[in-house]
Design an enzyme around this catalytic site. Sequence first.
Site: not given
Ligand code: BES
Ligand code: ZN
Length: 892
Positions: A152, A287, A323, A326
């Site tokens: 992603e 993550a 996660e 999602h």
């Molecule tokens: N889908 C995102 C990961 C992501 C972030 C992919 C940026 C590509 C670019 C994942 O679900 C996410 O949001 N992760 C967060 C943690 C969350 C608790 C806010 C992160 O990576 O900080």
């Molecule tokens: Zn997310």
Amino acid sequence: MTATNETQTNRHLLPQTVKPKLYKLQLEPELEFSEQNGAQDKKDLKFQGKADIEVEIISPTNCVTLHALDLEIVQATVEIDKSRFVKAESVRCDNEQQTASVVFPETLSPSQHIIIHFEYTGILNDQMVGFYRSSYKGPHGETRYMATTQFEPTDARRAFPCWDEPAIKSAFEITLIVPPDRDCLSNMDPVSQHINESGKKVVQFQKTPIMSTYLLAFIIGEFDYIEDKTKQGVHVRVYTLKGSSELGRFALQVAVKTLSFFAEFFDIAYPLPKMDLVAIPDFAAGAMENWGCVTFRETALLIDPANSSTVARSRVAEVVAHELAHQWFGNLVTMEWWTHLWLNEGFATWAADLAVDHLFPSWGTWLQFVSSTFSAALRLDSLESSHPIEVEVKKAGDVNEIFDAISYCKGASVIRMLANYLSLESFQKGLQVYLKKFSYKNAATDDLWNVLEEVSGKPVFSMMSLWTRQTGYPVVQCSYEQSGRWILEQCRFLSSGYKQSNTSSGGEKSPLWIIPIGVVSSSQSREPHYFLLKESKEQVDSSLLGKEEEWLKLNANQSGVYRVNYPLSMWEKLRKPVRNGELSSTDRLGLSMDSFALCRAGMMPTTCALDMMASFENEKEYTCWVDLISNFESLHSVFGKTDSSRQLMDKFFCYIMRNIAQQLGWRSASEDEEHSVRLLRPKVLRALVDFKDANTISTAKQLFEQYIHDKSSVAADLRGVVMAAAVSEGGRKEFDQVLHMFETAALNEEKVRCLQTLGCTPQVSLMKEALEWGWQHVRYQDFIYLVSSIGSNPKGVEVVWEYMKEHWSELYERYGKGNFMLTSFIRACTAQMTSFSEADQVEAFFQSKQVEGCERTIRQCVERIRVSAKWFERDEKATMEWLQHYVKEHSC
Ligand code: BES
Ligand code: ZN
């Protein structure tokens, strides 16, 4: 969802003549540097790939265009009707568009059964995007590599040729070819395994459900795991490096309960047979929600009861829940295009708190939502350079930058507002209908509003479109009219204070919102009263708002996405219910947040916000202190231009914190102390260190001496404070001691703690040394912690900015691919800048640089600096006078 021709060209979508049905992928990565692949420069490992893609021909064509990036396609062949193989005439790669176009000598038609076969090689890079390598230590201390994926938003195309758009869903069958001693993980369970003629292990996985490319994952490494089952029978496992699996215990417990919770809340069973949570040592984000195979940074998954802080536990619970949310919101139902990314991220952010609140009811999760998520949303969205929740995204490079506080935090905040307006029950029903209707499909924002409108019978679409399509949010100005009526007016809140008006002629017109107003007042302090504000200006009868002599607070429980301003006399009256706790914690927090933002924007005198601040001297609530301390820090950086002005502020801040500091002390009163108190103690003590409270510093330094000799002598929660005091008040010796702790720490959380305190040193030479050292020796993912700790040190602002200027091209090279990392460097290096000349410098510097994917962040940083500079010019004198007077009067 159908994309019109117009949006197709806008969005650089692939031609829709061919669509994938099933990808059979086979990947064989190199996991060691050898003579042949250039052991000397250790630059790149490679992987071999085969992709057999069964496609549907929508309209006859002899050219297939799909995404591919940094892949060398060795051969492309089409298999027609399972009987004939035809080689491609040409394969053209377009680096700009990140595509490959394969031309065949004959036309493929919809009636044929078509499989396209690709053989290719790719790069197992070290930049944490696509199919990449991550390093760890083997049993003899030697460096080893695992291979893992981060697709992603748009990096699946680095691992295999594909239609890399969220709306082009397909099934996948993955096969991995690896050294026989390695473990393989993917979205599904393995179905078969054998050793091939070259002695390699071949692992084939079950076919996935129909899904988007960005959710695919495959991992090759050496792992241990612990496992459990949900009550619905789903196998849940946490994978870690060998020997560390117990550190996954807390996450495993959270995951098992959360998975059941969501299955019940959404009334849809988790559709895969298993859920793996995997800790990856090198990981760009926190993550990633790959379906059935979620990957994490170690700090977002691993908890060591003896060495992890309470903040870390909160974070792990939050990230795991996010996660897992999602798996429904995003994976089962996917946004139609990146414009609707917020449907993924805003929802997961909101739903994570719903789950965490369910699992840990005593944590006060929704209260913390306001001081973290809600407040971050309002901060970013007060800039003219903000953007709407539904934002136009044209090319791959634009996507990374919208993983920001608007998609996550404003998204989550408008959802919370809507859930509150509709009632959680009705909202939940709507979500269930929506998820069922769009399962294994894609949806856009309007689809959600339409379903919720149908289910609730309320005008969801017309209200919510205003919040997701317009940039910004309103400030509601409330005033009392002689006739016994209240007037409420709305206009966009801008931290530059630039006033858009709906009533006066001339100037730009402010957008309008439909705003749910909740009111609590002195006569009705617990049960809020609700109505909608729809016009730019409305009269409200005092029977709805209370009489003038009473206090009243709008936006009860901070459930609406807006700020409120009152007449000065009302701000004064509100100080009493803040002081005596008659107002709820959330409402006190709201007043602190709004008063501070309003004075920063020049919409009320800073002295009035300082009066409000002083009313919090008896405050006990963690989240209020989070906000107050962050406001102290802002005052420090904007008004603390001289030693004497900083000392004056320090006296005031420490005085306001004196009661809470005394109640908390250094040690917990009991074993089963509340979660929020465990968070509060280090927060307050660290602030007292930063604001130079002599007693706190001297105790902290003593504890540091003990800590050096006996780690267990200082609780994990207090280690950051103790180290910060030692480094900021010490010299080379303490700096080296912390550096040594970094080198010997086993837990990544502890390494991060060290990086976060090394930047506290008062010596510029040590800061520079730390940066040079960090660039070489700190994992790429963690270098930002060092940079931002120096960037938030008043003496380090110039150091990090000079560093960024000198090393921009290296930073761009290392971090520019997953460029949300690059944007955090820009923010960290400009965070403490507060003058017009600094804003000009930042603007000028980036004008001549390659900044693709960072453009908006740069505009936002520059705008923020100018807001601070204006604030200083406007209120410096009155602020200092107020402080002098206060400090004298209270003999602080
Ligand atoms: N889908 C995102 C990961 C992501 C972030 C992919 C940026 C590509 C670019 C994942 O679900 C996410 O949001 N992760 C967060 C943690 C969350 C608790 C806010 C992160 O990576 O900080
Ligand atoms: Zn997310």
